[in-house]
Design a protein around this motif. Structure first.
Motif, PDB file in Angstrom:
ATOM      1  N   ASN A 322      24.988 -20.342  -8.920  1.00 49.59           N
ATOM      2  CA  ASN A 322      26.150 -20.057  -8.087  1.00 49.59           C
ATOM      3  C   ASN A 322      25.796 -20.429  -6.647  1.00 49.59           C
ATOM      4  N   LEU A 325      26.319 -18.062  -3.596  1.00 48.17           N
ATOM      5  CA  LEU A 325      25.612 -16.783  -3.570  1.00 48.17           C
ATOM      6  C   LEU A 325      24.969 -16.557  -2.203  1.00 48.17           C
ATOM      7  N   THR A 333      27.638  -9.465  -9.461  1.00 49.58           N
ATOM      8  CA  THR A 333      28.044 -10.813  -9.064  1.00 49.58           C
ATOM      9  C   THR A 333      27.322 -11.838  -9.929  1.00 49.58           C
ATOM     10  N   GLY A 336      24.551 -17.097 -11.751  1.00 49.44           N
ATOM     11  CA  GLY A 336      24.364 -18.388 -12.403  1.00 49.44           C
ATOM     12  C   GLY A 336      24.786 -18.314 -13.858  1.00 49.44           C
ATOM     13  N   ASP A 351      26.404 -15.563 -18.753  1.00 49.52           N
ATOM     14  CA  ASP A 351      26.448 -15.203 -17.342  1.00 49.52           C
ATOM     15  C   ASP A 351      25.187 -14.430 -16.970  1.00 49.52           C
TER      16      ASP A 351
END
Length: 413
Positions: A322, A325, A333, A336, A351
């Motif tokens: 991500n 981030l 959250t 990746g 995830d």
């Protein structure tokens, strides 16, 4: 010498047995022995195909029409709703439930009628009810749902499955529909029924599922069968063992052959494939750097997949970070995504999350700002008090200056 020879032979036999037993072997492959015109075996967890033979071959959708009719009805009505039987429904070709024109039946009863018997009359009755009297409107719902489920080899013209050269399906699409539909608890319950008491006016009888595998194969927990003397027989069956649920769809010339090959497929699937953990939860899978700070990434759940005995079945693994981030990094959250590609082409996205909340080290000014931000109410009160103190101090100073000025203007005599 002979004893030594016998011992050597025995040793070789034992060694061979050990070596052979240590090599994973798929006990039976149906490719050459399966005579069905079209067949597929699917694991319902991810839709992985364990076996297929001409799975995209165009077929008459008689059984598919009933399954889709049942699914749409469940989505759009209440089970206890009452349906009035029309003359069109009672008189349809292939009527099997002897529905009485003008009588009321519950949606639930008609759904069982569709699943446990040919039920063309029940299919028309429900299509009229859901389509507000317009069967074509209901057929529109059928094709819309087929498109949403990506049933690319399926098209409907009627809800009964009566022959029409314009409508078609395939065993692959039927298996895909079942995988999606059994996630609906109501559909799964009706699809899993072996039989019910059928009340038709003053008459009563037992309506029994026509798929005989319910009584002959261990683990069968869902099924329907469709028969056409001219076209052949198609069976749709699910079976569960050790927490694994498979769906087999087989089309062949007669019922005995169709059901026999269905059991062969189940035996093959349960014997030669396992469900196992692909990714274990809370286990560090990747470490990434965010602003020079190492962040360990984990999955929050156990991720399972189906694989042949003795094989990892993993073709490729890739990771996507991500890029947005930033600190602070929260544990909810997505940091990746880990993508697994299996040998059969199945893609599994996992995830990944930070294993803990991470807040960067702060400098002196940042710490002060953070303290002030976190204590805004208290800071406001203190500020007000300080201002009041300054006002009072200023007032007293002014007062003192005025007093001194008065004394200097009126010296003592």
């Amino acid at each position: 010498m002979r004893k030594l020879h016998h011992k050597l032979v025995l040793f070789i036999i034992l060694l061979s047995a050990i070596i052979l037993n240590s090599i994973p072997v798929l006990a039976w492959t149906p490719d050459e022995e399966l005579t069905a015109s079209s067949a597929i075996l699917m694991d319902t967890m991810r839709g992985q195909i364990l076996f297929e033979k001409d799975a995209d071959k165009v077929l008459s959708p008689s059984i598919m029409c009933k399954l889709m009719t049942a699914l749409i009805t469940m989505d759009k009505t209440q089970l206890n709703s009452k349906v009035t039987i029309s003359k069109n429904a009672a008189g349809i070709n292939g009527a099997s439930l002897n529905l009485t024109v003008g009588n009321l039946y519950t949606v639930e009863d008609l759904l069982y009628g569709i699943m446990l018997s040919p039920g063309n009359d029940a299919a028309i009755a429900l299509a009229e009810y859901v389509g507000d009297g317009d069967v074509n409107k209901f057929v529109g719902y059928m094709n819309e749902t087929a498109k949403k489920l990506m049933l690319n080899d399926t098209y409907f013209v009627n809800p009964t499955g009566l022959y029409d050269e314009k409508q078609f399906t395939s065993v692959r699409d039927i298996a895909k529909l079942i995988k999606s539909a059994i996630a609906n608890p109501v559909f799964n319950s009706v699809f899993s029924s072996r039989g019910i008491a059928w009340i038709n006016g003053k008459d009563s009888s037992v309506l029994t599922n026509q798929n005989k595998l319910f009584w002959s194969y261990n683990g069968v927990d869902g099924g329907k069968i469709g028969t056409n003397p001219k076209l052949g027989v198609i069976s749709v069956t699910t079976a569960t063992r050790d927490g694994r649920r498979l769906v087999a769809v087989v089309f062949d010339k007669d019922e005995e052959s169709t059901l026999s090959q269905t059991t062969q497929l189940f035996d093959y699937g349960f014997t030669n494939y396992y469900n196992g953990i692909l990714v274990s939860k809370d286990t560090p899978l990747r470490t990434i750097a965010v602003q020079n700070v190492d962040v360990n990434l984990i999955s929050k759940i156990d991720v399972y997949y189906t694989y042949p005995v003795g094989q990892s079945y993993i073709k490729d693994i890739s990771f996507t970070k991500n890029e947005k981030l930033e600190f602070p990094i929260k544990t909810d959250t997505v940091a990746g995504v880990l993508k697994y590609i299996l040998e059969d082409g199945t893609e599994i996205d996992v995830d990944l999350y930070s294993d803990k909340e991470i807040v960067p080290e702060q400098d002196y000014k940042t710490k002060i700002k953070t303290i002030l931000d976190e204590n805004r109410d208290l800071v406001l009160i203190v500020t007000i008090l300080i201002v009041i103190e300054f006002i009072l101090l200023f007032y007293n100073i002014i007062k003192l200056i005025i007093k001194m000025a008065k004394k200097m203007g009126h010296p003592s005599k």
